[in-house]
Design a protein around this motif. Structure first.
Motif, PDB file in Angstrom:
ATOM      1  N   VAL B 412       0.822  -1.306   0.022  1.00 36.79           N
ATOM      2  CA  VAL B 412      -0.056   0.055   0.141  1.00 36.79           C
ATOM      3  C   VAL B 412       1.001   1.402  -0.011  1.00 36.79           C
ATOM      4  O   VAL B 412       1.725   1.507   0.858  1.00 36.79           O
ATOM      5  N   VAL B 413       0.716   2.093  -1.235  1.00 30.97           N
ATOM      6  CA  VAL B 413       1.573   3.382  -1.252  1.00 30.97           C
ATOM      7  C   VAL B 413       0.509   4.489  -1.257  1.00 30.97           C
ATOM      8  O   VAL B 413      -0.575   4.285  -2.005  1.00 30.97           O
ATOM      9  N   ASP B 414       1.153   5.693  -0.876  1.00 29.77           N
ATOM     10  CA  ASP B 414       0.182   6.669  -0.627  1.00 29.77           C
ATOM     11  C   ASP B 414       0.888   7.987  -1.267  1.00 29.77           C
ATOM     12  O   ASP B 414       1.903   8.363  -0.436  1.00 29.77           O
ATOM     13  N   GLY B 422       1.177   2.280   5.153  1.00 28.85           N
ATOM     14  CA  GLY B 422       1.039   2.908   3.720  1.00 28.85           C
ATOM     15  C   GLY B 422      -0.422   3.686   3.731  1.00 28.85           C
ATOM     16  O   GLY B 422      -0.971   4.299   2.573  1.00 28.85           O
ATOM     17  N   HIS B 423      -1.358   3.695   4.653  1.00 24.44           N
ATOM     18  CA  HIS B 423      -2.628   4.282   4.709  1.00 24.44           C
ATOM     19  C   HIS B 423      -2.487   5.729   5.108  1.00 24.44           C
ATOM     20  O   HIS B 423      -1.817   6.051   6.070  1.00 24.44           O
TER      21      HIS B 423
END
Lengths: 285, 565
Positions: B412-414, B422-423
């Motif tokens: 998860v990347v952001d 990553g949130h």
């Protein structure tokens, strides 16, 4: 069996009653019902309230820049065709900031699905007109009423011969799921425009307003007929059609690429072998 | 010893670049070391374009101003360049009605186009010129036939034969015996390889295992895309022509996130469009290599000319703060290794790496005895099968184990500020921890950087960076031969600047910073970072590179001004 896409203990940043909830539920259930595993799914989004959706699912996530989800999704699918790749974001992100990418993704026909939360207004920046807002729409910025006419994503996509073009309504989760199932299973570029009420900033296009107008394209609609599809895409007002407007199966970008090259993915496999290096150097002699 | 400067000029569309391509190869094959540079306009037909080729018995790294041979495919070339020809130098070609300005030159009048028309088409003019030049230079005709076949093979038998005829006609009509000693066979100690900067940048990426290149065509970097596109079938790489540079950089990031080594390339204007993507790379910690082939600006500027004016821009490009590497290759050989190293370091630190090329480097061909492959470790992605994976797990180094999607780890990347998994978050304590995690890489990155190249001199020290390497190196040697004890400091790794730089630079005698920009951007940077003064600067910003003899004159002028004070 519980839905493996369920994200536990997450605080959702949407307004109560937001149309986004319907899209989230429909997508989550569709992924599960189609039998996908979370680690084989990538959700790519841009910026805006709609673009927060991937965080509320248990999947791989690329929450990138405003308007830029489609190029990212295209590249992920190209590098690793095994993954199910979905780009999703709002109408400002997909049709405004990222409009150019939509046009060119249709030309490339990558095997990805693009889900657009279309609420005809900018939510996160608090109420300005979006590309799909009606002419005459008033806001703190559009103080004379919106002087521009709305963007018609379906007509545009059909005119460009997009591979799969559909419209859903977040107020009918079962109906939306049917469309999403077709779209996710489709080989090629699939655009799903989802009508979605904004309960805070759009006082015109409410759940009630939509419910009075929407209907599903019936059996007599032939999605392979581009003219009929285009005609249907122009219908808006008293009656608003939903469903799969247009389909045209044709080779995807990934199919065209991988049938011509000697590999099945582009994942990093180490630097070039010594023999290849020697061969490349020899070409410079 | 042979050390000749040749300029061949004509209108765009007359095939000047083909002349350069064939002649450079022939000269290399004949045992000469070659350096060539290209000067062209932003148009497809007409105007003026030239190629400048230097040939020598010893390695050459740059060009000089004064010519031994000027070849005019059109009269404009004569008008623009005859004053650059040395006394007793040779001028060949079509002078039109232009006055022959001096008796000190030798003239051979040939109207190449007219000769070509007799062969059926004026397009053969350039090959007649190649024939004439090869005869004057004493090159063996057999060497050429093979290259003509190689270059024109795709265009069919007839075109190939006509070009061979044109070549022979050129040799016949030149009318004077060879001026240089005849070269029939290859001597033992000959250069082996010939390549230009763009080929080298593309090759470096290929060798590094890059399988994804997305770009929008933009001079002077389009050649990188052309090179990689010629390798698609053999190696299975994607070369995607994006709809704009914004798409190009975002595609490269998507590809890298998915697990490919990915690169994009552009020029300054395109780089401007990529800057938001550069920040995305930093925030998501997705490795990426971006090549900026510099040309003069601002804005569209001079599309086909050279410049070193984006240094200050690229080291700071993007909002907020984030670590990045900025490298600037010295020559094609260096470019191969710099790109390989860029991929390695991008992966090791999960940061963007920017490579500053320029039109001069991109289009200049250099011959080498040997191509050296620097030892560069591999940096495999290791965490894809971790369960309960968190992409941004806090670690002492700030670098978290990297995974790609498809394995057990959910990646998860952001672009928003995010937590370890990553949130997105607005927890400001998490923000501080994450920002410190990213910034923390900087100290280790600094240790990767090597001190600049140094040759000590007692009287004067020239400083420069990137593509000016060859010209500074030769200028230093030439000054030395003239009795000026000159030194050289040259950077190809610019950001971060290496530790210990102040001590390294302190006490260098009479530093003069030489740059293709107005401010002296390296000089400013060095002053800012070291507190030392670099007030003496030689700059050039007319879109052309420095030439060895011109630069020596300007250095001597600076020295004279000091002595006269």
């Amino acid at each position: 069996m519980s839905n493996p896409f369920e994200q536990e203990g997450v605080e959702i940043a949407w307004c109560p009653g937001c149309g986004n909830f319907g899209i989230l539920k429909a997508l989550k259930e569709t992924l599960f019902e189609l039998g996908y595993e979370p680690h084989k799914v990538v959700l790519v989004s841009g910026i805006g309230q709609a673009a927060k959706l991937p965080h509320y699912l248990k999947v791989n996530v690329f929450n990138g820049l405003h308007g830029r989800s489609i190029p990212v999704a295209f590249a992920i699918k190209t590098v690793n065709p095994e993954l199910l790749v979905i780009a999703e974001s709002g109408d400002g992100c997909m049709y405004g900031e990222g409009g150019n990418h939509l046009l060119h993704a249709i030309r490339r026909n990558p095997d990805i699905t693009v889900v657009v939360h279309d609420n005809q207004v900018y939510g996160l920046t608090k109420g300005q007109a979006s590309p799909t807002s009606e002419e005459g729409f008033f806001s703190k910025v559009q103080t004379l009423g919106n002087l521009s006419t709305p963007f018609n994503p379906l007509s545009l996509a059909i005119a460009q011969d997009a591979s799969f073009v559909a419209r859903g309504f977040s107020g009918d989760i079962e109906g939306l799921k049917k469309i999403l199932k077709e779209a996710l299973s489709w080989k090629g570029f699939a655009l799903v425009d989802v009508l979605q009420p904004c309960v805070t900033f759009n006082r015109v296009n409410t759940y009630g307003w939509y419910k009075e107008r929407v209907y599903y394209l019936g059996e007599n609609h032939d999605p392979s007929n581009r003219f009929q599809a285009f005609e249907k895409s122009l219908e808006w007002g008293e009656r608003i059609p939903l469903g799969i407007f247009y389909t045209h199966r044709k080779p995807t970008y990934q199919e065209k690429f991988y049938t011509q090259i000697p590999r099945s993915h582009l994942l990093y496999q180490g630097t070039l072998s010594e023999e290849s290096v020697a061969r490349e150097f020899q070409l410079l002699v | 010893m042979v050390d000749w400067e040749i300029k061949v000029g004509g209108a765009a569309g007359q095939g000047v670049q083909t002349v350069s391509e064939i002649l450079s190869l022939m000269l290399k094959r004949s045992g000469y070391y070659v350096f060539s540079l290209e000067d062209y306009q932003s148009r497809i037909r007409g105007g003026h374009t030239f190629t400048h080729i230097r040939l020598s018995d010893r390695p050459v790294w740059a060009a000089k101003r004064y010519l031994d041979l000027l070849v005019c495919l059109d009269p404009l070339t004569y008008q623009l360049h005859h004053h650059e020809v040395k006394e007793n130098g040779l001028i060949l070609g079509n002078f039109g009605l232009g006055e022959k300005s001096t008796d000190s030159h030798r003239f051979i009048s040939i109207d190449f186009e007219k000769e070509a028309v007799q062969l059926g088409n004026k397009v053969f003019a350039n090959m007649i010129a190649v024939g004439a030049i090869s005869s004057i230079l004493g090159l063996a005709p057999e060497l050429v036939a093979a290259y003509i076949e190689k270059i024109f093979a795709k265009k069919g038998e007839e075109v190939m034969e006509k070009n061979k005829l044109a070549f022979q006609r050129g040799r016949r009509i030149v009318g004077i015996p060879p001026v240089l000693p005849t070269r029939n066979s290859m001597p033992n100690d000959v250069p082996q390889f010939l390549l230009d900067g763009n080929q080298a940048l593309g090759l470096g990426a290929l060798l590094a295992g890059c399988t994804f290149y997305s770009a929008y065509p933009m001079t002077p970097s389009t050649g990188i895309m052309n090179f990689l596109a010629s390798k698609i079938r053999e190696y299975g790489i994607v070369v995607e022509q994006a709809e704009d540079e914004i798409a190009a950089v975002n595609m490269a990031l998507g590809a890298s996130y998915a697990g490919a080594r990915a690169m994009t390339g552009t020029s300054g204007g395109g780089f401007c469009l990529m800057v938001e993507g550069l920040g995305l790379a930093a925030m998501t910690e997705v490795p990426i290599v971006v090549i900026n082939g510099q040309r003069p600006g601002p804005s569209t500027g001079l599309p086909t000319r050279t410049s070193q004016a984006d240094l200050a821009f690229v080291i700071h490009a993007g909002h907020d703060e984030f670590p990045r590497f900025v490298f600037a290759p010295r020559d094609p050989q260096d470019a191969i290794n710099i790109v390989r190293r860029a991929f390695y370091l991008a992966e090791k630190y999960q940061v963007p790496v920017i490579i500053l090329s320029d039109q001069y480097l991109a289009d200049s061909k250099v011959s080498y005895w040997n191509l050296e492959m620097e030892e560069i470790p591999d940096a495999p992605i290791q965490a894809s099968d971790f369960s309960d994976y968190c992409r941004y797990a806090l670690t002492p180094s700030g670098v978290s184990p990297r995974a790609i999607p498809g394995g057990k780890a959910l990646v998860v990347v952001d672009s928003d500020e995010h937590d370890e998994c990553g949130h997105l978050t607005e927890d400001l304590d998490v923000r501080v921890a994450m920002h410190e995690k990213r910034m923390k890489k900087w100290e280790a990155m600094k240790k990767e950087i090597r001190l600049p190249f140094l040759v000590e001199g007692k009287e004067v020290t020239l400083l420069g960076w990137g593509s000016s390497w060859g010209v500074l190196r030769e200028a230093r040697e030439e000054l030395h031969e003239e009795g000026i004890d000159a030194g050289l400091v040259h950077f190809n790794e610019l950001w971060p600047l290496p530790g210990g730089l102040r001590e390294f630079l302190e006490g260098l005698p009479f530093p003069i910073v030489v740059e293709n920009n107005y401010w002296g951007q390296l000089a400013n940077l060095l002053e800012h970072e070291t507190g030392l003064s670099f007030a003496r600067r030689i700059t050039r910003y007319d879109g052309r590179p420095f030439l060895v003899d011109e630069l020596c004159e300007r250095v001597k002028e600076v020295l004279r001004n000091v002595q006269s004070v």
